[in-house]
Design a protein around this motif. Structure first.
Motif, short mmCIF file in Angstrom:
data_model
loop_
_atom_site.label_atom_id
_atom_site.label_comp_id
_atom_site.label_asym_id
_atom_site.label_seq_id
_atom_site.Cartn_x
_atom_site.Cartn_y
_atom_site.Cartn_z
N ASP A 1 34.71 28.82 57.54
CA ASP A 1 35.66 29.81 57.04
C ASP A 1 35.69 29.82 55.52
OD1 ASP A 1 38.00 31.54 58.27
OD2 ASP A 1 38.76 30.63 56.44
N LEU A 2 35.50 28.64 54.92
CA LEU A 2 35.55 28.53 53.46
C LEU A 2 34.38 29.26 52.80
CD1 LEU A 2 37.18 27.03 51.19
CD2 LEU A 2 35.48 25.23 51.38
N LEU A 3 33.21 29.20 53.42
CA LEU A 3 32.02 29.80 52.82
C LEU A 3 31.87 31.28 53.15
CD1 LEU A 3 29.44 26.93 53.50
CD2 LEU A 3 30.73 27.40 51.41
N SER A 4 32.59 31.77 54.11
CA SER A 4 32.47 33.17 54.51
C SER A 4 33.35 34.06 53.65
CB SER A 4 32.85 33.32 55.99
OG SER A 4 32.86 34.67 56.37
N ALA A 5 32.82 35.24 53.34
CA ALA A 5 33.61 36.19 52.55
C ALA A 5 34.79 36.75 53.34
CB ALA A 5 32.71 37.35 52.10
N ARG A 6 34.74 36.69 54.65
CA ARG A 6 35.84 37.18 55.48
C ARG A 6 36.80 36.07 55.86
NH1 ARG A 6 35.49 41.98 57.74
NH2 ARG A 6 36.72 41.25 59.52
N GLY A 7 36.63 34.88 55.29
CA GLY A 7 37.50 33.76 55.63
C GLY A 7 38.89 33.91 55.05
N ARG A 8 39.79 33.12 55.65
CA ARG A 8 41.16 33.12 55.17
C ARG A 8 41.27 32.44 53.81
NH1 ARG A 8 46.23 33.48 57.54
NH2 ARG A 8 47.69 33.71 55.82
N VAL A 9 40.41 31.46 53.59
CA VAL A 9 40.32 30.81 52.29
C VAL A 9 38.90 30.99 51.77
CG1 VAL A 9 42.15 29.14 52.63
CG2 VAL A 9 39.86 28.63 53.45
N THR A 10 38.74 31.00 50.49
CA THR A 10 37.44 31.30 49.89
C THR A 10 37.13 30.28 48.81
OG1 THR A 10 37.87 33.66 50.23
CG2 THR A 10 36.06 33.09 48.79
N LEU A 11 35.89 29.84 48.77
CA LEU A 11 35.39 28.96 47.72
C LEU A 11 34.75 29.82 46.64
CD1 LEU A 11 34.90 26.07 46.72
CD2 LEU A 11 32.74 26.11 47.98
N LEU A 12 35.31 29.78 45.44
CA LEU A 12 34.87 30.66 44.36
C LEU A 12 34.44 29.84 43.15
CD1 LEU A 12 37.65 33.42 44.37
CD2 LEU A 12 35.38 33.57 45.37
N GLU A 13 33.51 30.41 42.41
CA GLU A 13 33.14 29.91 41.08
C GLU A 13 33.38 31.05 40.12
OE1 GLU A 13 29.03 28.92 38.77
OE2 GLU A 13 29.34 27.86 40.67
N ARG A 14 34.38 30.90 39.25
CA ARG A 14 34.78 32.01 38.39
C ARG A 14 35.26 31.49 37.05
NH1 ARG A 14 40.25 31.97 38.11
NH2 ARG A 14 41.44 31.08 39.86
N PRO A 15 35.23 32.35 36.02
CA PRO A 15 35.80 31.94 34.73
C PRO A 15 37.33 31.82 34.83
CG PRO A 15 34.29 33.80 34.49
CD PRO A 15 34.55 33.64 35.95
N ALA A 16 37.87 31.02 33.98
CA ALA A 16 39.32 30.86 33.95
C ALA A 16 39.98 32.16 33.52
CB ALA A 16 39.71 29.72 33.01
N ALA A 17 41.02 32.56 34.26
CA ALA A 17 41.75 33.77 33.91
C ALA A 17 42.62 33.53 32.68
CB ALA A 17 42.61 34.21 35.10
N GLU A 18 43.02 34.63 32.07
CA GLU A 18 43.79 34.51 30.81
C GLU A 18 45.11 33.82 31.04
OE1 GLU A 18 45.49 37.44 27.25
OE2 GLU A 18 44.28 38.24 28.90
N HIS A 19 45.76 34.12 32.18
CA HIS A 19 47.06 33.51 32.43
C HIS A 19 46.95 32.05 32.86
CE1 HIS A 19 45.83 34.61 36.54
NE2 HIS A 19 46.64 33.63 36.93
N GLU A 20 45.73 31.58 33.16
CA GLU A 20 45.54 30.19 33.56
C GLU A 20 45.24 29.27 32.38
OE1 GLU A 20 43.65 31.05 38.01
OE2 GLU A 20 42.34 30.72 36.28
N ILE A 21 44.91 29.82 31.24
CA ILE A 21 44.60 29.02 30.06
C ILE A 21 45.87 28.31 29.58
CG2 ILE A 21 43.79 29.09 27.68
CD1 ILE A 21 42.10 31.51 28.42
#
Length: 360
Positions: free
Chosen positions: A291-311
């Motif tokens: 479920d973690l690796l699937s795009a249709r999963g309830r939870v998703t494993l992502l690799e992304r840049p830090a968002a502005e509000h997370e800095i």
């Protein structure tokens, strides 16, 4: 007691209510004939010659039913002449059938042969002239749109899953190009709306047509590991900066693939074996990982840049996400080796994120 003996139910994560993506129509943008053009032309010429010989034989056996205004008896040359002008639908009228049997033979035997021969000629003209012109035009139009696309080499079990997962994750079907030597596999791929090239993916001309130099990534999912190494070398020689993701079966080929230029190596055998071993002692890990690796999963494993509000926030206190890794200046900071730290601009986060909660 019955409830105590009951086995624990298998862990299942609820799925999103989003409907499956469906292609509007099937399309193959570019194909190549499976056999050589010379062989196809020779086969069709032999077919036409055989049909003409069959028509000549039937007319020869029923030559008494034909009438020539200039001659009393028809010879071999006359029958050959009449056969050719009849099959070619010229019909000068100097030789005509006069008996009922001869007219029936012409109506129900010669006419079908004539139709078949014309279909052979029209099909050959379409395949080798008209279709090629149409395909070249569509291919040039496709190549103008190819930029930051994904090229999938091999549409087997792993390749088909990869294409569907890309589509489920939001990739535009027109930004995916599949190369496969099998016509049924290519038809299944193009039924999803992606572009298709029929041929050996290790051929440099097909890779050039797919514009791998401008591609975002190339997924190599062929059945043979040695072919994967050769294909990796070919792609890297054409596209030095394109990301190459390779699926292999044997772990022993990882060093060769690294030397060939592969950026990411996925061992399907190792991953499958690890999940099988984990499933022996657990009931929840394998369903959760799937479920973690699937795009249709309830939870998703992502690799992304830090968002502005997370800095400026602590890495272990981000809302709606669990940070399992942080890449800063090329160095990996994992949660199990490094203490929590403040997120900075330019950090690359690896997070487990719930798809139920919208990103802020």
């Amino acid at each position: 007691m019955a409830q105590a003996r009951r086995k624990p139910s298998r862990f299942r994560l609820p799925r999103r209510t989003r409907s499956h993506w469906q292609a509007p129509r099937a399309r193959t943008l570019f194909t190549r004939p499976a056999a050589s053009p010379r062989r196809v032309l020779l086969q069709r010429l032999l077919l036409v010659a055989g049909l003409c010989a069959l028509a000549f034989l039937v007319l020869y056996l029923d030559r008494d039913g034909l009438y020539d205004a200039n001659r009393k008896a028809l010879g071999i040359i006359d029958l050959m002449y009449f056969t050719m002008v009849t099959v070619a639908t010229v019909g000068y009228g100097d030789i005509v059938p006069i008996t009922a049997r001869a007219r029936l033979i012409d109506a129900f035997f010669i006419v079908p042969i004539r139709i078949v021969i014309w279909f052979v000629f029209l099909g050959t003209a379409y395949q080798f002239v008209i279709q090629r012109v149409i395909e070249e035009f569509r291919m040039k139009r496709l190549q103008k749109q190819l930029l930051d696309h994904v090229v999938v080499c091999g549409y087997g079990l792993s390749g088909s899953v990869a294409v569907r997962e890309l589509l489920e994750s939001g990739f535009d079907p027109e930004s995916i190009v599949v190369i496969d030597p099998q016509q049924p596999a290519l038809e299944a791929a193009t039924a999803l709306g992606v572009a298709g090239l029929l041929g050996d993916p290790s051929r440099e001309d097909l890779l050039q047509q797919a514009k791998v130099r401008l591609a975002k990534a190339v997924i190599i999912s062929v059945t043979d590991d040695a072919t994967a190494i050769l294909l990796t070398l070919t792609v890297r020689s054409i596209a030095p900066d394109t990301k190459i993701v390779v699926r292999i079966q044997e772990q022993t080929f990882q060093r060769q693939l690294r030397q060939a230029g592969a950026d990411v190596i996925v061992s399907s055998t190792k991953i499958g074996g690890l999940l099988l071993a984990d499933a022996v002692e657990s009931n929840h890990i394998v369903p959760f990982v799937n479920d973690l690796l699937s795009a249709r999963g309830r939870v998703t494993l992502l690799e992304r840049p830090a968002a502005e509000h997370e800095i400026g926030c602590w890495s272990n206190a981000l809302a709606g996400a669990v940070v399992i890794g942080l890449v800063r200046d090329g160095r990996m900071l994992s949660f199990y080796e490094e203490p929590p730290c403040l997120v900075e601009a330019g950090d690359l986060l690896m997070v487990i994120q719930s798809s139920r909660q919208p990103q802020e």
